[in-house]
Design a protein around this motif. Structure first.
Motif, PDB file in Angstrom:
ATOM      1  N   UNK A   1       0.818  -1.210   0.000  1.00  0.00           N
ATOM      2  CA  UNK A   1       0.000   0.000   0.000  1.00  0.00           C
ATOM      3  C   UNK A   1       0.851   1.258   0.000  1.00  0.00           C
ATOM      4  N   UNK A   2       1.970   1.248   0.727  1.00  0.00           N
ATOM      5  CA  UNK A   2       2.859   2.417   0.724  1.00  0.00           C
ATOM      6  C   UNK A   2       3.476   2.602  -0.667  1.00  0.00           C
ATOM      7  N   UNK A   3       3.824   1.502  -1.322  1.00  0.00           N
ATOM      8  CA  UNK A   3       4.338   1.582  -2.690  1.00  0.00           C
ATOM      9  C   UNK A   3       3.335   2.274  -3.604  1.00  0.00           C
ATOM     10  N   UNK A   4       2.068   1.837  -3.535  1.00  0.00           N
ATOM     11  CA  UNK A   4       1.062   2.316  -4.481  1.00  0.00           C
ATOM     12  C   UNK A   4       0.451   3.654  -4.090  1.00  0.00           C
ATOM     13  N   UNK A   5       0.499   3.997  -2.806  1.00  0.00           N
ATOM     14  CA  UNK A   5      -0.081   5.266  -2.369  1.00  0.00           C
ATOM     15  C   UNK A   5       0.954   6.380  -2.279  1.00  0.00           C
ATOM     16  N   UNK A   6       2.217   6.027  -2.124  1.00  0.00           N
ATOM     17  CA  UNK A   6       3.245   7.028  -1.824  1.00  0.00           C
ATOM     18  C   UNK A   6       4.425   7.016  -2.799  1.00  0.00           C
ATOM     19  N   UNK A   7       5.041   5.859  -2.992  1.00  0.00           N
ATOM     20  CA  UNK A   7       6.283   5.791  -3.776  1.00  0.00           C
ATOM     21  C   UNK A   7       6.020   5.981  -5.266  1.00  0.00           C
ATOM     22  N   UNK A   8       5.113   5.198  -5.836  1.00  0.00           N
ATOM     23  CA  UNK A   8       4.859   5.280  -7.274  1.00  0.00           C
ATOM     24  C   UNK A   8       4.266   6.632  -7.698  1.00  0.00           C
ATOM     25  N   UNK A   9       3.328   7.209  -6.935  1.00  0.00           N
ATOM     26  CA  UNK A   9       2.866   8.548  -7.309  1.00  0.00           C
ATOM     27  C   UNK A   9       3.989   9.595  -7.301  1.00  0.00           C
ATOM     28  N   UNK A  10       4.923   9.488  -6.351  1.00  0.00           N
ATOM     29  CA  UNK A  10       6.040  10.434  -6.309  1.00  0.00           C
ATOM     30  C   UNK A  10       6.960  10.258  -7.512  1.00  0.00           C
TER      31      UNK A  10
END
Length: 337
Positions: free
Chosen positions: A282-291
């Motif tokens: 979830x952190x990957x898809x909510x935070x890392x990839x959008x950045x």
């Protein structure tokens, strides 16, 4: 191309779209506004916690497909896993989706494992579109691995809070990105940790091992990246990871842990931080990839870390092996990994 344990893609596959879904505690955390969907109650309208986790995955998959403007039938393969026995959350989710399914179990390392394998298949042209997805549910995991919630036992300071969350990425051979530049699949490491309430310490040596091997294979250091994200080492594991790498002459000044990003450990009662297969997903898809897509980050290393015990091996007094898989992500396709 392969160098040591690392696979480097001459034509990096794209992460065409992604989605993150979470539960009540995730809706109260610092990343809440970045989730695609959050639920105020963790039952999701289901009769059992296990059914709730399957619903969590289904919502996540549907959202990722909607964002990618794809129907489920256009997927060539779904690689998915969870923490339940025999990956039943994923299997029960996908019995209603008529797509080839590869079930994976790497405990909390499953998202990087699924993403790395999907990237390999997409880069080789074996799939046009593939989904990589993982989830976890606090109540289902506690019932399986520790004690029923009604027991009311006090949690140890080193314990971590299993995320009620899911993340899903749609991989393709080409697209707008972000892009997967390389993958380093980890090796199992066991430092004789036997405390089931200290997963961070069990997983940190495997994370250090994978980072060291990736750096040796690629002749790079963590400082060559904007950030190094690990999957749910928490406070204890993060401290141990840095200590291990410093002894090897490697500084990790740009490190962020998904278990410490998902929750506010000062205001939320999560002890040493978050954990669970859905945490790093979830952190990957909510935070890392959008950045990465927005250009706020250019290139990062993403590692999911997993503790590979079962409730049976724990009761037998076995130590807890760990594994960590690494995926190199970049905002732009150009430039060889």
């Amino acid at each position: 191309m392969r160098k040591g344990d690392t696979i480097l893609f001459e034509t990096p596959p794209a992460i065409a779209e992604f989605a993150a879904v979470g539960g009540k505690r995730e809706s109260e955390g610092p990343l809440a506004a970045r989730f695609d969907l959050l639920f105020e109650e963790n039952t999701l309208g289901q009769e059992t916690w296990e059914q709730s986790e399957s619903q969590l995955q289904r919502h996540c998959l549907d959202l990722a497909l909607q964002k990618a403007n794809l129907a489920a039938a256009q997927l060539d393969l779904i690689l998915a896993g969870d923490l339940e026995n025999q990956c039943t959350a994923s299997a029960y989710t996908l019995r209603e989706v008529d797509v080839p399914f590869a079930g994976l179990y790497g405990a909390c390392s499953t998202m990087a494992e699924a993403l790395g394998l999907a990237a390999c298949l997409a880069a080789a042209g074996f799939v046009g579109h593939a989904a990589a997805m993982t989830s976890s549910h606090f109540c289902a995991a506690e019932r399986q691995f520790r004690t029923p919630l009604v027991y009311g036992g006090k949690r140890a300071p080193t314990a971590q809070w299993t995320a009620t969350a899911a993340g899903c990425c749609i991989l393709a051979g080409k697209g707008q990105g972000p892009f997967v530049k390389s993958v380093t699949f980890g090796r199992v490491r066991d430092y004789e940790i036997k405390d089931i309430n200290n997963m961070g310490a069990a997983m940190a040596p495997a994370a250090a091992e994978t980072i060291l091997r990736h750096c040796a294979d690629t002749k790079r250091t963590p400082g060559d990246f904007d950030a190094v994200f690990t999957g749910d080492l928490g406070i204890v594991g993060t401290r141990l990871l840095k200590e291990i790498l410093e002894k090897e002459g490697l500084k990790l000044d740009n490190h962020q842990d998904c278990g410490l990003l998902l929750y506010d450990i000062d205001t939320q009662d999560v002890q040493a931080g978050g954990s669970g297969a859905g945490c790093s997903a979830s952190v990957l898809c909510a935070h890392v990839l959008p950045a990465l897509r927005a250009g706020k980050l250019k290139k990062v290393l993403f590692l999911s870390t997993g503790a590979l015990m079962s409730q049976i091996t724990f009761l037998q007094g076995e130590s807890i092996p760990g594994v960590a898989h690494l995926v190199e992500l970049a905002s732009e396709k150009e430039g060889q990994a």
